[in-house]
Design a protein around this motif. Structure first.
Motif, PDB file in Angstrom:
ATOM      1  N   VAL A 102      24.495 -19.377 -12.466  1.00  2.64           N
ATOM      2  CA  VAL A 102      23.337 -19.010 -13.276  1.00  2.64           C
ATOM      3  C   VAL A 102      22.419 -20.220 -13.482  1.00  2.64           C
ATOM      4  N   LEU A 103      23.007 -21.371 -13.720  1.00  3.08           N
ATOM      5  CA  LEU A 103      22.178 -22.541 -14.006  1.00  3.08           C
ATOM      6  C   LEU A 103      21.561 -23.143 -12.757  1.00  3.08           C
ATOM      7  N   ASN A 104      22.342 -23.226 -11.692  1.00  5.27           N
ATOM      8  CA  ASN A 104      21.845 -23.874 -10.471  1.00  5.27           C
ATOM      9  C   ASN A 104      21.996 -22.969  -9.252  1.00  5.27           C
ATOM     10  N   PRO A 105      21.233 -21.919  -9.180  1.00  3.70           N
ATOM     11  CA  PRO A 105      21.347 -21.056  -7.992  1.00  3.70           C
ATOM     12  C   PRO A 105      21.001 -21.863  -6.743  1.00  3.70           C
ATOM     13  N   ALA A 106      21.855 -21.750  -5.711  1.00  5.50           N
ATOM     14  CA  ALA A 106      21.686 -22.581  -4.529  1.00  5.50           C
ATOM     15  C   ALA A 106      20.555 -22.102  -3.646  1.00  5.50           C
ATOM     16  N   THR A 107      20.325 -20.827  -3.600  1.00  5.18           N
ATOM     17  CA  THR A 107      19.279 -20.312  -2.712  1.00  5.18           C
ATOM     18  C   THR A 107      18.383 -19.338  -3.479  1.00  5.18           C
ATOM     19  N   GLU A 108      17.255 -19.035  -2.863  1.00  2.00           N
ATOM     20  CA  GLU A 108      16.317 -18.078  -3.449  1.00  2.00           C
ATOM     21  C   GLU A 108      17.009 -16.742  -3.716  1.00  2.00           C
ATOM     22  N   TYR A 109      17.860 -16.380  -2.734  1.00  6.07           N
ATOM     23  CA  TYR A 109      18.542 -15.093  -2.818  1.00  6.07           C
ATOM     24  C   TYR A 109      19.420 -15.026  -4.065  1.00  6.07           C
ATOM     25  N   VAL A 110      20.180 -16.059  -4.304  1.00  8.87           N
ATOM     26  CA  VAL A 110      21.054 -16.088  -5.474  1.00  8.87           C
ATOM     27  C   VAL A 110      20.212 -16.080  -6.739  1.00  8.87           C
ATOM     28  N   LYS A 111      19.110 -16.792  -6.689  1.00  9.70           N
ATOM     29  CA  LYS A 111      18.247 -16.905  -7.861  1.00  9.70           C
ATOM     30  C   LYS A 111      17.799 -15.532  -8.333  1.00  9.70           C
ATOM     31  N   LYS A 112      17.482 -14.668  -7.360  1.00 10.90           N
ATOM     32  CA  LYS A 112      16.999 -13.334  -7.714  1.00 10.90           C
ATOM     33  C   LYS A 112      18.011 -12.600  -8.586  1.00 10.90           C
ATOM     34  N   PHE A 113      19.275 -12.778  -8.271  1.00 10.44           N
ATOM     35  CA  PHE A 113      20.300 -12.105  -9.084  1.00 10.44           C
ATOM     36  C   PHE A 113      20.328 -12.657 -10.505  1.00 10.44           C
ATOM     37  N   THR A 114      20.147 -13.981 -10.591  1.00 11.55           N
ATOM     38  CA  THR A 114      20.384 -14.632 -11.874  1.00 11.55           C
ATOM     39  C   THR A 114      19.214 -14.474 -12.839  1.00 11.55           C
ATOM     40  N   GLU A 115      18.029 -14.137 -12.291  1.00  8.86           N
ATOM     41  CA  GLU A 115      16.836 -14.131 -13.127  1.00  8.86           C
ATOM     42  C   GLU A 115      16.963 -13.271 -14.374  1.00  8.86           C
ATOM     43  N   ASP A 116      17.539 -12.071 -14.197  1.00 11.20           N
ATOM     44  CA  ASP A 116      17.563 -11.145 -15.328  1.00 11.20           C
ATOM     45  C   ASP A 116      18.812 -11.294 -16.179  1.00 11.20           C
ATOM     46  N   VAL A 117      19.655 -12.232 -15.823  1.00 14.79           N
ATOM     47  CA  VAL A 117      20.908 -12.329 -16.573  1.00 14.79           C
ATOM     48  C   VAL A 117      20.678 -13.055 -17.896  1.00 14.79           C
TER      49      VAL A 117
END
Ligand SMILES: Nc1ncnc2c1ncn2[C@@H]1O[C@H](COP(=O)(O)OP(=O)(O)O)[C@@H](O)[C@H]1O
Ligand SMILES: [Mg+2]
Lengths: 346, 685
Positions: free
Chosen positions: A261-276
């Protein structure tokens, strides 16, 4: 099995080294020509589908690793490779240090009969057997006598809270109850390794929540080595020690929930974490500062606590708190403004 | 313009049809022209088959066998020894079962080598018919409930009091012997096919041909190999009824969800455990539906096996039909229908019955039905024994009502038939004459006047348009095989009859189906009717038509149409009912009328499925047309029939059967390719 006991602490229970699974007729040849650089698109043009692409990781004893990804991302395929329901195209897989891919079918059956249990998304119960017969099935296949296997199965029935329904047929149970049977069956042989492939995805949200709680309760008691597959990010965050996020067969990131959640490695992972909601995931540890003895009050909080659970008391106290670890040793201090930042963003 | 033509099927078909007509009228009728007829290059195939069979049976691979009667060694071909032992084995089983129901000396005689034949008391007593009826009641009750119990028991009660018990039990004994053999064979091959792709690929074409070969074509080769009698009938039945079992086993096993298989593997099953403890029990219902199919096919074939000497209802039916005793034939026909319905319902109930759990029951409760059955059978046996003193002079009616000694309605039926003939003869005759001279003969002449080149252009052209070069070649090759034989003209006659029957059946079926599919109740009803008519053997359809039209082409046509309308109707109803209801609503909201909705929404969506029904219709029609040879038509079937009485007819019979099968397969290829493509396009399945 032949592993000596001295390095059992350091050897992961499950270990994958550059595992590839590619579906298609000339998969192996294509893979050899590609020098390990597998691109899903070029393979597709050649008539092959990439299931798992260069997966390397280890799962330690008692750890729960959750594999997360959208449907078709290769989660089940990865799990099938490790349980050898399908043969990996390339790479190495070790179970307790033993080379899985070099086992013959007899050894494999022994391994499954003693060390592995698996739960399936569609429950996959045998329709002609009752609850207790389904649960006793792995034992009977193994050759355990009827009396013993029934006693053990009854124990399992109680463990998953189905007492009184042992003589029902699967068709007479609700989805949640059927999955309890599936769980009990997978645990009947007391395996060390527990595979769960989207076990709660076919259930209604309320039941799913209940089953997750139940699952955490079981794991607290049993402490198995677990690979848990899900396409639900919230579920992954709730359950995981570590999460592997997959896309097109590639593990995009493998880390603890708060790091993801804090350090998403890729853009793809980031998308998941945004709404968390961060406070639901992050532990105090991840937002604490170095210990500052001048400023800190005597109120102590555990570094492993999830922020949300303490948020109210922290915000009310308005002073800087002391963070301690499991042994009650001081490891840092916590400024309430940081908590506000996490909860309200920025 | 050209791209338009490339994409428009209707234009392509119109073009093909114009070419066809041009060829049709331009190619002159000339026996020496290759455009008109191909030379019969393959006419030796039947002879080859004959020689092969002959060598197998009499020449090849001989071994010396000791003959106890002559007290010397004799050279016998292995193949004949094998067929003889199979025949003896089957015959023993048949007689054994038969004697359970009818009583007799032979089983015991054969076991003891005939030593005890003089002792009358060794005579194996039959189970009294009353006990069989009660047994069926209990069985029906256990499998489903009171309804089935009454259907089964009353059905057999009827059979008994109408004096058909003996032939019925003869037929039943054939079914009871052949069905389990078919089951075991079918299951084994099915499992092999499931386990190995190679086996499945080998089995598939064989199954396709077996399923489209008319019943008759099996009979002649079997006659050669096994001689005449009940055992030959049993062999024919086994060969005929095993393929559907194989097919359904493979289908059932393939339908199992992969997760269930994996759960078995993860439970630590080895191959054997996986097969018998996971796969087969999970596919239980499909496998039992296969058993239902097997039983029905066995019944159908045992009636037809009368032509190679199998005893039973079929044999009596054949005799009655030969003597034109319509009333008697109808009476037997009713019995066949009753047995078909009872067997069908019982086996379906078995398939649909789900296992219950009886952990808490004691032995007595668990085996209640068996105990009752044994008890009642004993009581009824005792009653039957004592009633022998009561019916002292005549027959023991509580034991076994002999053939022809029961009630009969044959005179009434005959009177009815006479009345129909007297009253309607004039009209029937006019209709009959009109149909034959103005429709059938015209069509026949049109088909016979078709040059071979135009036939090929039409068929292969259709193949090319529908399935590309592959279909074109497959269809062409299948037809070429027939065209190169001596029987092209006969095949054309068969084709004309099939076209006519399929055309009429399709119209009937689609209209009835569309009307009935409009609401749930009538749809259910018509599907029930279809089920009912599909249960009884094709043979039965011939009885009423002969009654009305005598022995003419019309009779065969009408029987074929009646028989073949069933699948057309069924598939229409199923196709229309499976159109999603959201589409209905959407259509209704946009304000279309019922007829518009049917025409522009439901029919196009259901049409691929309906076409699969037409495919079945063709197979059914061809089977019936070939069977129609029984009552004298002049197509391929008639020659197959003729082969039965010819010494070297085996080759011809088999070849012609394969021809009929090829006609089916050619049509099957076209229809299936089209329907699959269409379904994909519409996003169904
Ligand atoms: N037996 C197979 N043959 C060919 N392709 C397969 C097979 N099994 C899975 N795939 C493909 O591999 C990819 C990953 O599938 P899977 O592991 O089932 O995804 P997930 O479990 O993440 O939804 C998908 O594109 C799927 O179509
Ligand atoms: Mg999956």
């Amino acid at each position: 099995m032949s592993q000596s006991s001295d390095n059992s602490n350091t050897t992961p229970v499950i270990k994958c080294e550059s595992v590839y699974k590619i579906f298609g007729n000339n998969a192996l040849k294509l893979l050899e020509n590609s020098n390990g650089q597998v691109d899903a698109k070029t393979f597709q043009e050649a008539g092959c589908i990439v299931g798992v692409n260069n997966a390397s990781f280890g799962v330690n004893k008692g750890e729960m690793m959750v594999v997360m990804g959208l449907s078709g991302s290769g989660k089940s395929t990865l799990l099938r490779c490790i349980s050898r329901l399908t043969d990996a195209t390339a790479g190495k897989i070790f179970i307790d240090g033993e080379d899985l891919l070099s086992m013959n079918s007899k050894q494999l059956i022994e391994l499954r009969r003693n060390k592995m249990g698996m739960v399936f998304q569609s429950f996959a119960l045998l329709p002609h057997k009752t609850v207790i017969e389904n649960i006793a099935f792995p034992l009977q296949v193994k050759g355990t006598n009827t009396k013993e296997s029934m006693a053990k199965a009854l124990e399992m029935v109680e463990l998953v809270g189905l007492k009184g329904r042992e003589n029902y047929f699967p068709r007479e149970l609700s989805g949640g109850q059927q999955q309890r049977v599936g769980i009990a069956r997978s645990l009947a042989v007391e395996p060390d390794i527990w595979f769960l492939d989207e076990p709660f995805s076919a259930l209604d949200p309320l039941i799913r929540k209940e089953m997750q709680d139940e699952f955490l309760r079981l794991q607290a008691v049993l402490n198995k080595t677990i690979m848990f597959v899900t396409h639900d990010f919230d579920e992954a965050l709730r359950l995981a020690d570590r999460i592997a996020i997959m896309k097109d067969g590639i593990i995009e990131q493998l880390d603890t929930p708060d790091n993801i959640v804090l350090n998403p490695a890729t853009e793809y992972v980031k998308k998941f974490t945004e709404d968390v909601p961060r406070e639901k995931v992050l532990k105090i540890e991840s937002i604490m500062d170095a210990y500052d003895s001048n400023n800190s009050s005597s109120t102590k909080v555990s570094k492993d606590a999830i922020i949300e659970t303490l948020a109210e008391s922290i915000l009310n106290s308005k002073e800087i708190l002391t963070v301690v670890d499991n042994n009650n040793e001081i490891v840092g201090s916590l400024n309430p403004t940081k908590v506000i930042k996490v909860i309200f963003g920025k | 313009m050209l791209t338009n033509f490339k994409n428009s099927r209707p234009q392509q078909f119109s073009f093909l049809f114009i070419v066809f007509l041009l060829l049709y009228f331009l190619v002159p009728e000339n026996e020496n022209s290759l455009l008109w007829r191909l030379p019969p290059l393959l006419k030796d195939i039947p002879l080859l088959i004959n020689t092969l069979l002959d060598n197998l049976m009499f020449k090849w691979l001989t071994v010396p066998v000791y003959d106890p009667d002559w007290q010397m060694y004799e050279d016998k071909p292995i193949f004949r020894i094998i067929t003889r032992s199979i025949a003896d084995f089957l015959l023993f089983l048949i007689i054994f079962i038969r004697e359970i129901f009818l009583g007799g000396l032979q089983t015991i005689g054969s076991i003891t080598g005939g030593a005890f034949k003089e002792f009358k008391w060794l005579y194996l007593p039959a189970v009294p018919w009353t006990a069989v009826v009660i047994g069926l009641f209990i069985l029906g009750y256990r499998l489903q409930g009171l309804g089935l119990a009454f259907i089964a028991s009353i059905g057999f009660f009827y059979v008994s009091i109408f004096g058909q018990w003996e032939p019925t039990m003869e037929t039943l004994s054939l079914v009871l012997v052949t069905a389990p053999i078919c089951f075991v064979l079918g299951l084994s091959f099915g499992i092999l096919g499931y386990l190995s792709k190679k086996v499945e690929n080998t089995l598939q074409p064989i199954l396709n041909i077996a399923q489209t070969m008319p019943h008759f074509s099996y009979l002649v080769p079997i006659l050669v190999l096994f001689g005449i009698g009940d055992h030959a009938g049993a062999v024919a039945t086994i060969i005929f009824a095993t393929p559907p079992m194989i097919r359904l086993t493979i289908l059932g096993l393939k339908k199992i969800s992969p997760e269930v298989v994996e759960s078995g593997l993860m439970s630590g099953c080895n191959r054997f455990q996986l097969l018998f403890r996971v796969l087969i029990p999970t596919a239980r219902r499909d496998i039992l539906i296969g058993v239902n199919q097997v039983i029905m096919q066995c019944l159908a074939m045992t009636t037809i096996a009368a032509f190679i000497g199998a005893k039973g209802l079929g044999f009596n039916l054949k005799v009655a039909l030969n003597g034109l005793k319509i009333g008697k034939a109808a009476e037997i026909g009713i019995c066949v229908v009753i047995i078909a319905v009872v067997l069908d319902k019982l086996s379906l109930a078995w398939a649909n019955k789900q296992k219950d759990y009886f952990a808490n029951l004691n032995f007595y409760k668990k085996n209640l039905a068996t105990i009752y059955f044994i008890l009642l059978t004993t009581i009824l046996g005792v009653i039957a024994y004592f009633s022998a003193f009561y019916f002292e002079e005549g027959f023991n009616y509580l034991y076994l009502i002999p053939f022809g000694e029961g009630l009969t309605i044959a005179p009434i039926l005959d009177a009815g038939v006479d009345w129909i003939w007297e009253t309607f003869f004039y009209y029937l005759n006019i209709f009959n004459k009109f149909l034959i001279t103005n429709v059938l003969f015209v069509m026949r002449d049109a088909y016979l006047g078709m040059p071979v080149v135009s036939t090929f252009v039409l068929v292969m052209g259709a193949g090319y348009i529908i399935g590309g070069i592959r279909s074109c070649i497959i269809v062409g090759a299948l037809i070429l095989f027939i065209a190169l034989s001596e029987y092209w003209n006969r095949a054309l006659i068969t084709a004309y009859m099939a076209t006519f029957a399929v055309g009429v059946s399709a119209i009937l079926g689609i209209v009835t189906g569309s009307l009935c599919a409009r609401n749930e109740i009538s749809a259910k009803f018509i599907l029930g009717v279809c089920d009912f008519f599909q249960t009884f053997p094709s043979f039965i359809y011939l009885i009423p038509v002969i009654l009305l039209f005598g022995i003419t082409d019309t009779s065969v046509m009408i029987a074929a149409i009646a028989y073949a309308s069933v699948p057309a109707t069924r598939y229409t109803v199923e196709g229309l009912r499976s159109v999603p209801s959201s589409l209905h609503d959407a259509a209704s909201m946009s304000g279309v009328s019922n007829f518009q909705r049917w025409k522009s929404i439901e029919l196009p969506l259901a049409f691929p499925h309906i076409m699969l029904g037409i495919n079945q219709t063709l197979i059914f029609a061809l089977m019936m047309i070939v069977l129609g040879a029984l009552i004298g038509t002049e197509d391929l079937g008639q020659i197959i029939m003729g082969c039965l009485s010819r010494p070297n007819g085996a080759g011809i019979g088999l070849t012609l059967g394969i021809f009929v099968s090829f006609i089916c397969l050619a049509a099957d290829n076209l229809i299936r390719t089209w329907a699959d493509e269409r379904k994909k396009l519409l996003g169904i399945e």
